[in-house]
Motif scaffolding. Sequence first.
Motif, PDB file in Angstrom:
ATOM      1  N   GLN A  79      -8.519  -1.238  -3.325  1.00 18.01           N
ATOM      2  CA  GLN A  79      -8.985  -0.398  -2.224  1.00 18.01           C
ATOM      3  C   GLN A  79      -9.116   1.005  -2.779  1.00 18.01           C
ATOM      4  OE1 GLN A  79      -5.918  -0.612   0.604  1.00 18.01           O
ATOM      5  NE2 GLN A  79      -4.428   0.238  -0.794  1.00 18.01           N
ATOM      6  N   TRP A 113       1.457  18.198   6.746  1.00 24.17           N
ATOM      7  CA  TRP A 113       2.046  17.280   5.770  1.00 24.17           C
ATOM      8  C   TRP A 113       1.001  16.905   4.724  1.00 24.17           C
ATOM      9  CZ3 TRP A 113       0.840  12.481   3.974  1.00 24.17           C
ATOM     10  CH2 TRP A 113       1.792  11.872   3.154  1.00 24.17           C
ATOM     11  N   GLU A 125       3.804   1.478  -1.172  1.00 25.45           N
ATOM     12  CA  GLU A 125       4.418   1.577  -2.492  1.00 25.45           C
ATOM     13  C   GLU A 125       3.430   2.207  -3.475  1.00 25.45           C
ATOM     14  OE1 GLU A 125       5.301  -2.131  -4.305  1.00 25.45           O
ATOM     15  OE2 GLU A 125       6.740  -1.287  -5.725  1.00 25.45           O
ATOM     16  N   ALA A 126       2.193   1.731  -3.426  1.00 27.48           N
ATOM     17  CA  ALA A 126       1.190   2.265  -4.348  1.00 27.48           C
ATOM     18  C   ALA A 126       0.952   3.755  -4.107  1.00 27.48           C
ATOM     19  CB  ALA A 126      -0.123   1.497  -4.182  1.00 27.48           C
ATOM     20  N   HIS A 127       1.131   4.183  -2.868  1.00 28.48           N
ATOM     21  CA  HIS A 127       0.929   5.597  -2.558  1.00 28.48           C
ATOM     22  C   HIS A 127       2.192   6.413  -2.752  1.00 28.48           C
ATOM     23  CE1 HIS A 127      -2.728   4.005  -0.734  1.00 28.48           C
ATOM     24  NE2 HIS A 127      -3.202   5.235  -0.706  1.00 28.48           N
ATOM     25  N   GLY A 128       3.230   5.768  -3.236  1.00 26.63           N
ATOM     26  CA  GLY A 128       4.443   6.520  -3.580  1.00 26.63           C
ATOM     27  C   GLY A 128       5.324   6.871  -2.400  1.00 26.63           C
ATOM     28  N   LEU A 129       5.137   6.200  -1.267  1.00 29.87           N
ATOM     29  CA  LEU A 129       5.929   6.551  -0.095  1.00 29.87           C
ATOM     30  C   LEU A 129       7.183   5.699   0.042  1.00 29.87           C
ATOM     31  CD1 LEU A 129       3.050   7.058   2.479  1.00 29.87           C
ATOM     32  CD2 LEU A 129       4.227   8.772   1.124  1.00 29.87           C
ATOM     33  N   ARG A 145       0.825  -1.198   0.000  1.00 29.36           N
ATOM     34  CA  ARG A 145       0.000   0.000   0.000  1.00 29.36           C
ATOM     35  C   ARG A 145       0.864   1.255   0.000  1.00 29.36           C
ATOM     36  NH1 ARG A 145      -2.947   2.480   4.199  1.00 29.36           N
ATOM     37  NH2 ARG A 145      -2.199   0.815   5.532  1.00 29.36           N
ATOM     38  N   ASP A 193       0.114   4.312 -10.494  1.00 32.69           N
ATOM     39  CA  ASP A 193       0.178   2.838 -10.409  1.00 32.69           C
ATOM     40  C   ASP A 193      -1.227   2.297 -10.297  1.00 32.69           C
ATOM     41  OD1 ASP A 193       2.896   3.328  -9.907  1.00 32.69           O
ATOM     42  OD2 ASP A 193       2.558   3.287  -7.738  1.00 32.69           O
ATOM     43  N   THR A 242       9.485  12.670   3.658  1.00 34.94           N
ATOM     44  CA  THR A 242       8.903  13.881   4.256  1.00 34.94           C
ATOM     45  C   THR A 242       7.950  13.539   5.402  1.00 34.94           C
ATOM     46  OG1 THR A 242       7.020  13.952   2.722  1.00 34.94           O
ATOM     47  CG2 THR A 242       9.011  15.103   2.054  1.00 34.94           C
ATOM     48  N   LEU A 243       7.562  12.281   5.494  1.00 40.27           N
ATOM     49  CA  LEU A 243       6.653  11.888   6.568  1.00 40.27           C
ATOM     50  C   LEU A 243       7.398  11.592   7.861  1.00 40.27           C
ATOM     51  CD1 LEU A 243       3.736   9.557   5.453  1.00 40.27           C
ATOM     52  CD2 LEU A 243       3.717  11.280   7.239  1.00 40.27           C
ATOM     53  N   LEU A 296       9.307  11.453  -1.209  1.00 39.96           N
ATOM     54  CA  LEU A 296       8.004  11.787  -0.647  1.00 39.96           C
ATOM     55  C   LEU A 296       7.809  11.120   0.711  1.00 39.96           C
ATOM     56  CD1 LEU A 296       5.211  13.060  -0.868  1.00 39.96           C
ATOM     57  CD2 LEU A 296       4.469  11.062  -2.175  1.00 39.96           C
ATOM     58  N   ALA A 349       0.520   9.583  -7.163  1.00 40.23           N
ATOM     59  CA  ALA A 349       1.212   8.289  -7.172  1.00 40.23           C
ATOM     60  C   ALA A 349       0.204   7.162  -7.264  1.00 40.23           C
ATOM     61  CB  ALA A 349       2.055   8.138  -5.910  1.00 40.23           C
ATOM     62  N   LEU A 350      -0.922   7.348  -6.584  1.00 39.80           N
ATOM     63  CA  LEU A 350      -1.933   6.303  -6.564  1.00 39.80           C
ATOM     64  C   LEU A 350      -2.438   5.990  -7.964  1.00 39.80           C
ATOM     65  CD1 LEU A 350      -4.727   6.213  -3.903  1.00 39.80           C
ATOM     66  CD2 LEU A 350      -3.196   4.439  -4.707  1.00 39.80           C
ATOM     67  N   VAL A 374       0.475  12.161  -3.148  1.00 41.22           N
ATOM     68  CA  VAL A 374       0.095  10.790  -2.842  1.00 41.22           C
ATOM     69  C   VAL A 374      -0.980  10.321  -3.811  1.00 41.22           C
ATOM     70  CG1 VAL A 374      -1.010   9.319  -1.124  1.00 41.22           C
ATOM     71  CG2 VAL A 374       0.748  10.930  -0.419  1.00 41.22           C
TER      72      VAL A 374
END
Lengths: 126, 126
Positions: free
Chosen positions: B124, B103, A65-69, A63, B118, A92-93, A89, B114-115, B111
């Motif tokens: 989800q 943030w 990865e899919a959100h680019g984190l 998940r 991909d 930054t969290l 990205l 990125a979602l 985010v």
Amino acid sequence: MSGFRPGDFFLADCPARLAVELIADKWTVVVLYGLSKGPVRHGELIELIGGISRKMLTQTLRRLEAHGLIRRHAYAEVPPRVEYELTPLGATLIDPIHMLTEWARANGEAVLDALDADPEPVAQSD
Amino acid sequence: MSGFRPGDFFLADCPARLAVELIADKWTVVVLYGLSKGPVRHGELIELIGGISRKMLTQTLRRLEAHGLIRRHAYAEVPPRVEYELTPLGATLIDPIHMLTEWARANGEAVLDALDADPEPVAQSD
DNA sequence: AAGCTAAGTTTCCGATAGGAACCAGCGGGT
DNA sequence: ACCCGCTGGTTCCTATCGGAAACTTAGCTT
């Protein structure tokens, strides 16, 4: 209402809610923290974190990865080797997460004290 | 292992993990934020937050109360009036929460980008 | 007397979480 | 040749989560 006006971000429909819901599950924050010092392998995360199952780890990593984190790096070796690392990205969290952990270190005990000061039957053993 | 030593807080057994798990659910952070500007009634929170059911709101509020983060004030009136407000302990959580929302405001869109970059079947729709 | 109100609670039921156990691919010991 | 085991991942199955909606309580309006 009580200090909020309709345009306030965060409540109701807004991107901040989406983002908060992204990280507001049992493992996401812990996994991100586990990656905060550089690339880590799947198996390393398992024992590093302690208590997470392979399945939940894989699921959380996918998940993120899919959100680019985070980014996944699979090496074509035997036995398999897969490393995960934060993307810029994702990095930054880390600061917000550190604030949470700082809060937790400073106040965790007060929360636990409050918990067994009210032994009300909330039926949970956090 | 990968930059962590056994004594590192946060991973595995430590108070920070407990605290993070306390707030790492779908509604806790949102509810705390909703209370960040002063006392709010149950019904106000319902429409302010948008999307939470009475049941989950009550449940979340009860848990926060048990953990000493909020205080409940029920007035003996009919129809009932109940206000919730942050305790001093709960108020200390607002800063970390604000960091998260900052943030989210800054990076939420990245985010989402990125979602849908991909379109993998993660099944989800956060 | 009926109906409204606000905060909770209860019931029902589908969705999700999450652990145990299994699978795949290949190098090495015997 | 055979099985073992290492590692990342997946399947199966159940316990829990969590939303919708009905019910509760008690005083006030109509």
